[in-house]
Motif scaffolding. Structure first.
Motif, mmCIF file in Angstrom:
data_model
loop_
_atom_site.group_PDB
_atom_site.id
_atom_site.type_symbol
_atom_site.label_atom_id
_atom_site.label_comp_id
_atom_site.label_asym_id
_atom_site.label_seq_id
_atom_site.Cartn_x
_atom_site.Cartn_y
_atom_site.Cartn_z
ATOM 1 N N LEU A 79 0.944 -1.341 -0.015
ATOM 2 C CA LEU A 79 -0.119 0.047 -0.063
ATOM 3 C C LEU A 79 0.792 1.386 -0.034
ATOM 4 N N LYS A 80 0.886 2.083 -1.067
ATOM 5 C CA LYS A 80 1.788 3.276 -1.275
ATOM 6 C C LYS A 80 0.647 4.432 -1.012
ATOM 7 N N ALA A 81 1.184 5.495 -0.218
ATOM 8 C CA ALA A 81 0.450 6.469 0.102
ATOM 9 C C ALA A 81 1.348 7.820 -0.321
ATOM 10 N N LEU A 82 0.829 8.467 -1.282
ATOM 11 C CA LEU A 82 1.494 9.717 -1.817
ATOM 12 C C LEU A 82 0.721 11.108 -1.141
ATOM 13 N N VAL A 83 1.249 11.701 -0.017
ATOM 14 C CA VAL A 83 0.699 12.787 0.720
ATOM 15 C C VAL A 83 1.260 14.098 0.322
ATOM 16 N N LEU A 84 0.272 15.179 -0.138
ATOM 17 C CA LEU A 84 0.721 16.296 -0.524
ATOM 18 C C LEU A 84 1.311 17.246 0.778
ATOM 19 N N GLY A 85 2.218 17.890 0.373
ATOM 20 C CA GLY A 85 2.898 18.811 1.381
ATOM 21 C C GLY A 85 1.983 19.820 1.811
ATOM 22 N N SER A 92 7.145 22.119 0.989
ATOM 23 C CA SER A 92 6.783 22.373 -0.652
ATOM 24 C C SER A 92 6.616 21.364 -1.262
ATOM 25 N N GLN A 93 7.063 20.009 -0.935
ATOM 26 C CA GLN A 93 6.972 18.874 -1.795
ATOM 27 C C GLN A 93 6.119 17.843 -0.999
ATOM 28 N N TYR A 94 5.487 16.865 -1.878
ATOM 29 C CA TYR A 94 4.921 15.566 -1.287
ATOM 30 C C TYR A 94 5.642 14.630 -0.682
ATOM 31 N N GLN A 95 5.151 13.722 0.154
ATOM 32 C CA GLN A 95 5.759 12.592 0.764
ATOM 33 C C GLN A 95 5.245 11.494 0.180
ATOM 34 N N VAL A 96 6.175 10.318 0.117
ATOM 35 C CA VAL A 96 5.543 9.007 -0.200
ATOM 36 C C VAL A 96 5.992 7.804 0.772
ATOM 37 N N MET A 97 4.891 7.158 1.040
ATOM 38 C CA MET A 97 5.220 6.113 2.150
ATOM 39 C C MET A 97 4.656 4.574 1.587
ATOM 40 N N CYS A 98 5.130 3.708 1.802
ATOM 41 C CA CYS A 98 4.842 2.197 1.646
ATOM 42 C C CYS A 98 4.743 1.474 2.756
ATOM 43 N N PHE A 99 3.669 0.526 2.827
ATOM 44 C CA PHE A 99 3.440 -0.524 3.862
ATOM 45 C C PHE A 99 3.302 -1.715 3.250
ATOM 46 N N HIS A 154 7.797 -6.360 -7.139
ATOM 47 C CA HIS A 154 7.047 -5.270 -7.382
ATOM 48 C C HIS A 154 7.302 -4.209 -6.295
ATOM 49 N N ILE A 155 7.940 -4.251 -5.229
ATOM 50 C CA ILE A 155 8.176 -3.417 -4.229
ATOM 51 C C ILE A 155 9.143 -2.360 -4.863
ATOM 52 N N ALA A 156 10.393 -2.460 -5.557
ATOM 53 C CA ALA A 156 11.215 -1.667 -6.243
ATOM 54 C C ALA A 156 10.549 -0.546 -7.147
ATOM 55 N N SER A 157 9.569 -1.249 -7.855
ATOM 56 C CA SER A 157 9.119 -0.319 -8.968
ATOM 57 C C SER A 157 7.967 0.628 -8.336
ATOM 58 N N LEU A 158 7.349 0.191 -7.228
ATOM 59 C CA LEU A 158 6.122 0.761 -6.669
ATOM 60 C C LEU A 158 6.664 1.874 -5.617
ATOM 61 N N CYS A 159 7.673 1.397 -4.936
ATOM 62 C CA CYS A 159 8.060 2.336 -3.835
ATOM 63 C C CYS A 159 9.470 2.980 -3.817
ATOM 64 N N GLY A 160 9.858 3.218 -5.297
ATOM 65 C CA GLY A 160 10.975 3.776 -5.287
ATOM 66 C C GLY A 160 11.208 4.989 -4.702
ATOM 67 N N GLU A 161 10.135 5.792 -4.767
ATOM 68 C CA GLU A 161 10.117 7.252 -4.299
ATOM 69 C C GLU A 161 10.073 7.227 -2.872
ATOM 70 N N ALA A 162 9.453 6.201 -2.215
ATOM 71 C CA ALA A 162 9.312 6.391 -0.701
ATOM 72 C C ALA A 162 10.705 5.942 0.016
ATOM 73 N N ARG A 263 11.471 10.175 11.137
ATOM 74 C CA ARG A 263 12.679 10.804 11.675
ATOM 75 C C ARG A 263 12.360 12.203 12.648
ATOM 76 N N GLN A 264 11.164 12.958 11.907
ATOM 77 C CA GLN A 264 10.729 14.101 12.506
ATOM 78 C C GLN A 264 9.270 14.204 12.457
ATOM 79 N N LYS A 265 8.805 15.053 13.237
ATOM 80 C CA LYS A 265 7.155 15.249 13.202
ATOM 81 C C LYS A 265 6.744 15.960 12.101
ATOM 82 N N GLN A 266 7.799 16.697 11.515
ATOM 83 C CA GLN A 266 7.632 17.586 10.089
ATOM 84 C C GLN A 266 7.020 16.456 8.988
ATOM 85 N N LEU A 267 7.375 15.427 9.248
ATOM 86 C CA LEU A 267 6.900 14.152 8.305
ATOM 87 C C LEU A 267 5.520 13.631 8.715
#
Length: 272
Positions: A79-85, A92-99, A154-162, A263-267
């Motif tokens: 499950l990949k989540a792309l969250v807008l900043g 100023s940028q988005y975040q990507v997490m993969c579970f 499939h993790i490498a292709s889907l979660c590369g940005e994460a 690593r920090q609450k900012q994320l």
């Protein structure tokens, strides 16, 4: 509408019908789903029979892009989540997490069955037949994406940005290790345990630069979670011979709450 067993024409059941005459390797459905807040979201569900995967994707009303991939060969769900900043708070940028979690067989229809589904009324707003509630996931490991092929290629292709924001659980590692031909040592070489669980929840700290445990909830509002079977009525002379046959799909809703280290609450500004 009901269908006769063995009919040669396409059979409509509910709003889907199965194509019995041939198999299509890649298909895509666009489904309109109303969420709990009353907003209508459009889900894209695609199947790849040759890869034995199903991918579901939609954008939440807050702009978050959710992608769910089921790898049936390896019993893996990503499950990949792309969250807008939040620009007003310095993002100023988005975040990507993969579970990455172990997939239980029977929670989603197979890629082959998915490839045979067709939508009768594309504009209709769908609601699931069953609400499967919310499952809590505490993610104890970071996944090393370049080495993640031992879990699923499939993790490498889907979660590369994460990158290092790709997570899994101890119990999932053990379940994958129990599969025939699997190696626990190989699986452990692809993950790193996160810092101690004494780290506070992000909700409980005011310092934006302090490590903490973030919570993110995702809900899949509609997905085909199983097949339906009907009983045949026998032949026209009243003789037996009517067994069970596939005649439709069951649809479900399911939510997941992920607790994971940052690593920090900012994320994790949404967890407040």
């Amino acid at each position: 509408m009901t269908c006769r067993r063995g009919a040669s024409c396409a059979c409509y059941v509910g709003f889907f019908y199965f194509l019995y005459l041939f198999n299509i390797g890649n298909t895509q459905l666009l489904i309109n789903v109303k969420n709990q807040g009353g907003d209508v979201l459009q889900e894209s569900i695609s199947s790849n029979v040759s890869e034995d995967t199903v991918t579901l994707e939609f954008q939440r009303s807050d702009g978050t892009l959710i992608t769910q991939l089921v790898d049936f060969r390896n019993d893996v769900q990503i499950l990949k989540a792309l969250v807008l900043g939040e620009e007003e708070r310095g993002q100023s940028q988005y975040q990507v997490m993969c579970f990455v979690c172990h997939f239980r067989k029977g929670d989603f229809i197979s890629s082959d069955a998915m490839s045979k589904l067709r939508q009768k009324n594309p504009g209709t707003i769908r609601t699931p037949e069953e609400d499967r509630g919310r499952e809590n996931h505490t993610m104890e490991f970071l996944v090393d994406v370049p080495r993640s092929g031992v879990i699923s290629r499939h993790i490498a292709s889907l979660c590369g940005e994460a990158g290092d924001a790709t997570y899994t659980r101890d119990q999932d590692i053990k379940l994958w290790a129990s599969q025939p031909g699997a190696s626990l040592s190989a699986l452990l070489s692809a993950v790193t345990r996160v810092p101690p669980t004494a780290t506070p929840r992000c909700l409980e700290t005011a310092d934006l630069w302090t490590p903490c445990v973030c919570h993110l909830e995702t809900c899949i509002g509609w997905y085909p979670c199983g097949l339906k079977y009907c009983k045949g009525k026998g032949d026209a002379k009243g003789k037996g011979g009517g067994g069970e046959y596939r005649c439709g799909i069951k649809t479900c809703k399911k939510c997941s709450l992920f607790a994971y280290y940052v690593r920090q609450k900012q994320l994790c500004l949404w967890d407040e």
